[in-house]
Design a protein around this motif. Structure first.
Motif, PDB file in Angstrom:
ATOM      1  N   UNK A  96      39.357  45.188  30.021  1.00 32.26           N
ATOM      2  CA  UNK A  96      39.430  46.043  31.215  1.00 32.26           C
ATOM      3  C   UNK A  96      40.857  46.152  31.732  1.00 32.26           C
ATOM      4  N   UNK A  97      41.642  45.097  31.482  1.00 32.80           N
ATOM      5  CA  UNK A  97      43.033  45.106  31.971  1.00 32.80           C
ATOM      6  C   UNK A  97      43.969  45.893  31.060  1.00 32.80           C
ATOM      7  N   UNK A  98      43.500  46.276  29.882  1.00 32.24           N
ATOM      8  CA  UNK A  98      44.362  46.909  28.873  1.00 32.24           C
ATOM      9  C   UNK A  98      45.308  47.972  29.403  1.00 32.24           C
ATOM     10  N   UNK A  99      44.782  49.058  29.993  1.00 34.14           N
ATOM     11  CA  UNK A  99      45.687  50.124  30.448  1.00 34.14           C
ATOM     12  C   UNK A  99      46.670  49.644  31.517  1.00 34.14           C
ATOM     13  N   UNK A 100      46.191  48.783  32.432  1.00 35.11           N
ATOM     14  CA  UNK A 100      47.084  48.274  33.492  1.00 35.11           C
ATOM     15  C   UNK A 100      48.188  47.419  32.877  1.00 35.11           C
ATOM     16  N   UNK A 101      47.801  46.577  31.923  1.00 41.27           N
ATOM     17  CA  UNK A 101      48.791  45.704  31.280  1.00 41.27           C
ATOM     18  C   UNK A 101      49.807  46.544  30.516  1.00 41.27           C
ATOM     19  N   UNK A 102      49.330  47.610  29.871  1.00 41.25           N
ATOM     20  CA  UNK A 102      50.253  48.471  29.116  1.00 41.25           C
ATOM     21  C   UNK A 102      51.269  49.095  30.058  1.00 41.25           C
ATOM     22  N   UNK A 103      50.796  49.513  31.234  1.00 39.40           N
ATOM     23  CA  UNK A 103      51.716  50.108  32.210  1.00 39.40           C
ATOM     24  C   UNK A 103      52.738  49.072  32.690  1.00 39.40           C
ATOM     25  N   UNK A 104      52.230  47.882  33.038  1.00 38.58           N
ATOM     26  CA  UNK A 104      53.136  46.836  33.540  1.00 38.58           C
ATOM     27  C   UNK A 104      54.151  46.440  32.465  1.00 38.58           C
ATOM     28  N   UNK A 105      53.677  46.321  31.216  1.00 35.14           N
ATOM     29  CA  UNK A 105      54.588  45.911  30.139  1.00 35.14           C
ATOM     30  C   UNK A 105      55.639  46.981  29.882  1.00 35.14           C
TER      31      UNK A 105
ATOM     32  N   UNK B 221      53.173  35.031  32.780  1.00 37.39           N
ATOM     33  CA  UNK B 221      53.163  34.419  34.118  1.00 37.39           C
ATOM     34  C   UNK B 221      52.436  35.303  35.121  1.00 37.39           C
ATOM     35  N   UNK B 222      52.669  36.605  35.000  1.00 36.76           N
ATOM     36  CA  UNK B 222      52.039  37.545  35.926  1.00 36.76           C
ATOM     37  C   UNK B 222      50.529  37.489  35.825  1.00 36.76           C
ATOM     38  N   UNK B 223      50.023  37.417  34.597  1.00 39.31           N
ATOM     39  CA  UNK B 223      48.573  37.359  34.405  1.00 39.31           C
ATOM     40  C   UNK B 223      48.017  36.039  34.952  1.00 39.31           C
ATOM     41  N   UNK B 224      48.706  34.939  34.631  1.00 38.78           N
ATOM     42  CA  UNK B 224      48.239  33.631  35.108  1.00 38.78           C
ATOM     43  C   UNK B 224      48.208  33.600  36.637  1.00 38.78           C
ATOM     44  N   UNK B 225      49.272  34.107  37.242  1.00 39.63           N
ATOM     45  CA  UNK B 225      49.328  34.102  38.709  1.00 39.63           C
ATOM     46  C   UNK B 225      48.297  35.053  39.305  1.00 39.63           C
ATOM     47  N   UNK B 226      48.106  36.208  38.662  1.00 41.95           N
ATOM     48  CA  UNK B 226      47.122  37.165  39.174  1.00 41.95           C
ATOM     49  C   UNK B 226      45.732  36.531  39.164  1.00 41.95           C
TER      50      UNK B 226
ATOM     51  N   UNK C 138      51.280  41.774  40.765  1.00 42.26           N
ATOM     52  CA  UNK C 138      50.611  42.715  41.680  1.00 42.26           C
ATOM     53  C   UNK C 138      49.904  43.817  40.894  1.00 42.26           C
ATOM     54  N   UNK C 139      50.571  44.332  39.860  1.00 38.89           N
ATOM     55  CA  UNK C 139      49.952  45.404  39.067  1.00 38.89           C
ATOM     56  C   UNK C 139      48.696  44.873  38.377  1.00 38.89           C
ATOM     57  N   UNK C 140      48.799  43.678  37.778  1.00 38.14           N
ATOM     58  CA  UNK C 140      47.638  43.112  37.084  1.00 38.14           C
ATOM     59  C   UNK C 140      46.523  42.753  38.077  1.00 38.14           C
ATOM     60  N   UNK C 141      46.930  42.347  39.261  1.00 34.48           N
ATOM     61  CA  UNK C 141      45.945  42.024  40.299  1.00 34.48           C
ATOM     62  C   UNK C 141      45.126  43.271  40.651  1.00 34.48           C
ATOM     63  N   UNK C 142      45.821  44.396  40.752  1.00 33.76           N
ATOM     64  CA  UNK C 142      45.094  45.641  41.049  1.00 33.76           C
ATOM     65  C   UNK C 142      44.136  45.962  39.907  1.00 33.76           C
TER      66      UNK C 142
END
Lengths: 289, 437
Positions: A205-214, A83-88, A170-174
């Motif tokens: 490109x989102x890999x590291x950010x997604x890993x942090x959020x997850x 959901x976070x990714x879709x909304x971002x 928000x994290x994925x948006x950044x």
């Protein structure tokens, strides 16, 4: 940076180490020690060997508890990330309207768990809740989302995902906003369509950010307590009893410090295993970094 | 500034810093070592911190009474501190006792009294002035509330005491031509006649009761069983325990006339009350504690009735008892006792029960209520008290509380919600209860 002396690194690490030892290592050690005793806080402790571990494992209780907690976390993390990714992707646009939408979605994250729990209890109420009315209208009869043991855990996880989605958005948006536009331009020049650009530019490109959020969402989901305490108290029929709540229930409500300590030790080991698996999976070379 | 003044100022500053440090260390030391032996005071008055566990109307009534007590004399100041529901309050009390920081006065649920008494943390009350002259209603006193084998010393004085009763929506009963059920068969029949369905969904449930230990114990007694057999064996009612569970399974799963309320502990009770007030439930079982609140909130007339029987009428008593914490300073315990005695006086006992729905705890209060015609004007208030004739005492079993929360309640819910065999479930409960704590 070269240390000025042999002791300098220890002096720098000292305060953190002291806090770590005082508030993490020592309590875990104390819990491990107390897990070999039967104790109710009020009467003298009695050594019982591994009886507490046998008791929590009896009747499949420990396995069920671990699987339940993992299932809850899996739903929360996957729901939150999806959901976070879709909304971002949807709100990654300029303008005041989208800023308001972003703020509105994120607001659920900053509201306390207590308020979120009470809100959803009202919405899901069997007799007067809007969700229950809707379910009846679409033919689900008297399905009680919080009263049915099959539905209660997914419902609780959905509440958790709802609350944490704003954070992952928000994290994925950044992460999305830090992808250089030149990459998209280059991909477009190479003939990549929207899906290809998303698949081969955005996602990597989102890999590291997604890993942090997850990871942070996983940690939060494992700590779930407030929402269980307020919405279901672990019921019905233990269907929503998660690890942290089970520890609380054993020590404070069922008067068993030893069993709560045994659960704490098992929980600690489980988290260690999960953390090492996660570090291995997220490490670039497949090894812990 | 002259030198001497500066020097004096430095000495003074240094002294005040030392004093501050000493005060800080003193505070930390006393906090780490728990309560001091000195009583807490407010001016000349001894302060009694009172941990209580109520909400809504009952909380308001209690706070009114505490205010009245504080204004009625100048020696004791009772400070009530809300501690959540009964179970949260108990958790905090145990932790505070272990930490040496417990208040002198609290109230605890009946089933936990044997456990706390065995742990030696409660003050025996028989030696306190006037302890033998409270003229308590026998079935509500500690001696009457527990069966053979109970402690000889008195550790608890009845405070908010209750029994489960049936609440009926008189309007819906009249529309359906139903009568208050007096047997289990009638209960199922009346629940069927009051249930309304539309397009396969139930729009109004005939009956509801929380899937809670207290109500199951009532059913066990009605089916002729006992939680503990005369030889001391924890049987959980034997066949009666299974029959009680099967009744719920029948009403919920076969007849589909009873809604199992969501939530645990008192949340399920609250959900039941709300459904009843919204007329989505025609009849419910709940504590007499909610009588005044329900009567004041319901847009329909309420008829309270005794619980039905299977082979006999039977109800457990519930609610809490005042207890004094043994480790508190003597002066605070004496002060707390004076408040407990005051609460047992007829005026307060009557005020408490007539404004809430709890039972009057002293014989003089019961007599006064009868003489004043209160029960003629409020027949619903009489139901719980009359049911005391069928009250089944609790076993004096220190492990009962653990068996209730950790074993029986989750298994009862599982059996009702999943349809697991009642005999198998109760057998598992008995086996788990027999395991060492």
């Amino acid at each position: 940076m070269t240390p000025r002396s042999r002791t300098q690194p220890w002096a720098m690490l000292g305060p953190t180490l002291v806090l770590l030892v005082a508030f993490f290592i020592v309590p875990i050690g104390v819990a491990a020690f107390e897990s070999f005793f039967a104790w109710d806080l009020l009467t003298p402790p009695r050594y019982v060997g591994a009886a507490n571990y046998r008791a929590i494992a009896a009747h499949g209780g420990l396995l069920a508890l671990a699987l339940r907690t993992l299932a809850y976390s899996a739903v929360v993390v996957s729901g939150t990330m999806g959901l976070g990714l879709a909304l971002a992707l949807l709100v990654n646009r300029p303008g005041r309207v989208f800023a308001l939408v972003r703020a509105s979605i994120f607001s659920a994250y900053i509201v306390s768990w207590v308020a979120v729990a009470l809100l959803w209890m009202a919405l899901l109420d069997d007799t007067g809740g809007i969700v229950s009315h809707f379910l009846r209208a679409v033919g689900f009869g008297n399905l009680s989302l919080l009263g049915d043991p099959r539905a209660a855990l997914p419902t609780l996880a959905a509440i958790g995902a709802w609350k944490l989605t704003g954070y992952s958005m928000i994290v994925l948006l950044s992460g999305l906003q830090s992808v250089p536009p030149s990459l998209y331009e280059a991909a477009a020049l190479d003939g990549a369509g929207r899906w290809s650009r998303f698949r081969y530019v955005t996602l990597p490109a989102l890999g590291p950010t997604a890993a942090f959020a997850a990871t942070s969402t996983l940690v939060t989901s494992f700590q779930a307590f407030d929402v269980v305490r307020i919405v279901t108290q672990g019921g019905p029929a233990r269907a929503t009893q998660l690890f942290v709540y089970a520890i609380y229930e054993q020590i404070f409500l069922d008067l068993r410090v030893g069993r709560a300590s045994a659960l704490t030790v098992v929980f600690f080991v489980l988290l260690l295993v999960l953390a090492s698996v996660q570090l291995r999976a997220l490490s670039p070379r497949g090894r812990p970094s | 500034m002259p030198h001497s003044v500066r020097a004096s100022s430095r000495v003074s500053a240094s002294r005040s810093r030392r004093d501050l440090l000493a005060a800080l260390l003193g505070t930390l030391a006393s906090a780490s070592c728990g309560r001091s032996a000195r009583p807490l005071r407010d001016g000349s008055r001894v302060v009694v911190t009172f941990w209580y566990a109520f909400g809504d109307l009952v909380r308001k009534v209690l706070l009114d009474l505490v205010d009245r007590y504080n204004q009625s004399q100048s020696l004791v100041l009772v400070r009530p501190v809300h501690q959540g529901d009964y179970f949260e309050a108990l958790a905090k009390l145990r932790t505070a006792i272990a930490a040496g920081a417990a208040p002198p006065l609290a109230h605890v649920v009946l089933e936990v009294l044997p456990y706390l008494a065995r742990a030696g943390v409660l003050e025996p009350l028989d030696g306190y002035e006037g302890a033998g002259e409270l003229a308590l209603v026998p079935a509500l006193s500690q001696r009457g509330s527990f069966g053979p084998g109970a402690a000889q010393e008195t550790y608890g004085v009845p405070f908010n005491r209750s029994t489960p009763i049936a609440y009926c929506n008189a309007r819906l009963f009249q529309q359906a031509g139903a009568h208050v059920p007096t047997t289990w068969d009638e209960l199922a029949q009346v629940a069927r006649s009051l249930t309304r369905r539309s397009s396969g969904s139930v729009t109004r449930w005939g009956f509801e009761v929380p899937l809670s230990w207290w109500y199951w114990v009532a059913l066990v007694g009605q089916a002729g069983g006992h939680l503990v057999e005369p030889d001391g064996k924890l049987s959980l009612g034997g066949p009666a325990g299974e029959a009680a569970l099967e009744l719920w399974q029948h009403l919920v799963r076969t007849d589909r006339v009873m809604r199992p309320p969501p939530g645990g502990d008192y949340q399920a009770w609250q959900s039941t009350s709300e459904g009843f007030l919204q007329e989505r439930i025609a009849m419910m079982w709940s504590s007499t504690a909610f009588l005044r609140y329900l009567e004041a909130s319901a847009p329909f007339p309420i008829v309270a009735a005794p619980l039905p029987r299977a082979s006999s009428f039977s109800v457990p008593t519930g609610g809490t008892m005042f207890v004094l914490v043994r480790s508190a300073p003597d002066e605070e315990k004496q002060a707390a006792w004076s408040f407990v005695r005051w609460m047992c006086e007829p005026e307060q006992a009557i005020d408490w029960c007539t404004r809430t729905g709890y039972m009057p705890i002293t014989r003089r209060a019961v007599e006064s209520l009868g003489e004043s015609g209160f029960y003629m004007r409020h027949p619903n208030d009489r139901v719980a008290y009359d049911q005391l004739a069928h009250a089944q005492p609790w076993p004096w079993a220190p492990d009962l509380f653990r068996v209730e929360r950790d074993i029986v309640e989750p298994l009862l819910q599982e059996a009702v919600l999943t349809g697991r065999d009642a005999h198998e479930v109760m057998q598992e409960a008995r086996e788990q209860a027999a395991e060492p704590a």
